[in-house]
Write a protein that holds these residues in place. Structure first.
Motif, PDB file in Angstrom:
ATOM      1  N   LEU A  18       0.836  -1.206   0.000  1.00  0.00           N
ATOM      2  CA  LEU A  18       0.000   0.000   0.000  1.00  0.00           C
ATOM      3  C   LEU A  18       0.873   1.259   0.000  1.00  0.00           C
ATOM      4  O   LEU A  18       0.566   2.230  -0.700  1.00  0.00           O
ATOM      5  N   ILE A  19       1.958   1.234   0.752  1.00  0.00           N
ATOM      6  CA  ILE A  19       2.898   2.357   0.733  1.00  0.00           C
ATOM      7  C   ILE A  19       3.488   2.505  -0.673  1.00  0.00           C
ATOM      8  O   ILE A  19       3.616   3.617  -1.200  1.00  0.00           O
ATOM      9  N   ALA A  20       3.819   1.380  -1.296  1.00  0.00           N
ATOM     10  CA  ALA A  20       4.368   1.406  -2.652  1.00  0.00           C
ATOM     11  C   ALA A  20       3.372   2.031  -3.629  1.00  0.00           C
ATOM     12  O   ALA A  20       3.751   2.838  -4.483  1.00  0.00           O
ATOM     13  N   SER A  25       1.842   6.606  -7.069  1.00  0.00           N
ATOM     14  CA  SER A  25       0.852   7.600  -7.501  1.00  0.00           C
ATOM     15  C   SER A  25       1.365   9.019  -7.306  1.00  0.00           C
ATOM     16  O   SER A  25       1.169   9.878  -8.167  1.00  0.00           O
ATOM     17  N   LEU A  26       2.015   9.269  -6.177  1.00  0.00           N
ATOM     18  CA  LEU A  26       2.566  10.601  -5.926  1.00  0.00           C
ATOM     19  C   LEU A  26       3.678  10.930  -6.917  1.00  0.00           C
ATOM     20  O   LEU A  26       3.794  12.078  -7.375  1.00  0.00           O
ATOM     21  N   MET A  61       9.268  -4.254  -3.740  1.00  0.00           N
ATOM     22  CA  MET A  61      10.200  -5.391  -3.653  1.00  0.00           C
ATOM     23  C   MET A  61      10.272  -5.921  -2.225  1.00  0.00           C
ATOM     24  O   MET A  61      10.317  -7.138  -2.013  1.00  0.00           O
ATOM     25  N   ALA A  62      10.275  -5.012  -1.263  1.00  0.00           N
ATOM     26  CA  ALA A  62      10.310  -5.443   0.138  1.00  0.00           C
ATOM     27  C   ALA A  62       9.031  -6.204   0.495  1.00  0.00           C
ATOM     28  O   ALA A  62       9.083  -7.196   1.227  1.00  0.00           O
ATOM     29  N   ALA A  63       7.909  -5.761  -0.019  1.00  0.00           N
ATOM     30  CA  ALA A  63       6.636  -6.419   0.286  1.00  0.00           C
ATOM     31  C   ALA A  63       6.627  -7.870  -0.176  1.00  0.00           C
ATOM     32  O   ALA A  63       6.064  -8.745   0.494  1.00  0.00           O
ATOM     33  N   PHE A  64       7.270  -8.125  -1.314  1.00  0.00           N
ATOM     34  CA  PHE A  64       7.274  -9.486  -1.856  1.00  0.00           C
ATOM     35  C   PHE A  64       7.991 -10.478  -0.961  1.00  0.00           C
ATOM     36  O   PHE A  64       7.816 -11.686  -1.096  1.00  0.00           O
ATOM     37  N   GLY A  79      -3.133   2.043  -6.460  1.00  0.00           N
ATOM     38  CA  GLY A  79      -2.497   3.276  -6.910  1.00  0.00           C
ATOM     39  C   GLY A  79      -3.289   3.944  -8.023  1.00  0.00           C
ATOM     40  O   GLY A  79      -3.366   5.180  -8.092  1.00  0.00           O
ATOM     41  N   PHE A  80      -3.908   3.140  -8.895  1.00  0.00           N
ATOM     42  CA  PHE A  80      -4.749   3.712  -9.946  1.00  0.00           C
ATOM     43  C   PHE A  80      -5.959   4.413  -9.338  1.00  0.00           C
ATOM     44  O   PHE A  80      -6.365   5.487  -9.785  1.00  0.00           O
TER      45      PHE A  80
END
Length: 122
Positions: A18-20, A25-26, A61-64, A79-80
């Protein structure tokens, strides 16, 4: 690995993805402002966009490490949904019923994937 530990890892993976999505988006919003700008202002916005998007990729990558790609990667679609909101807030873009419906499907799909991931680990 016990079920509680798997659940905690998946929750961390979801938080990181979610942070990614937000950072991505930003970054795209900064690129849009850069594309509409001129001179050093545009270059700074492009750089900010690359930094935000790059940080987003790092978080992805960290989330994975903490969850399945089949659960986490589709959540990047949030993000969309955020981009639609940011476009309306900062770029005066219209939010149509089709965009609302599509965003609803994105959010519902992400929720369903989160639920599925939780059921698999419990």
């Amino acid at each position: 690995m016990d079920a509680k530990n798997k659940q905690q890892k998946l929750s961390l993976g979801i938080l990181l993805i979610l942070i990614a999505a937000v950072l991505s988006s930003l970054g795209q919003l900064a690129w849009k402002f850069g594309a509409d700008g001129t001179g050093s202002y545009a270059i700074i916005l492009y750089a900010v966009g690359f930094i935000a998007a790059g940080a987003g990729m790092f978080f992805m990558m960290a989330a994975f490490r903490y969850g399945e790609v089949s659960i986490l990667q589709p959540m990047m679609s949030l993000g969309f949904a955020l981009s639609i909101v940011l476009g309306a807030l900062f770029l005066n873009e219209n939010i149509t019923w089709y965009k609302l419906l599509g965003t609803g499907f994105i959010i519902a799909g992400s929720i369903l994937l989160g639920i599925e991931g939780n059921e698999e680990t419990v």
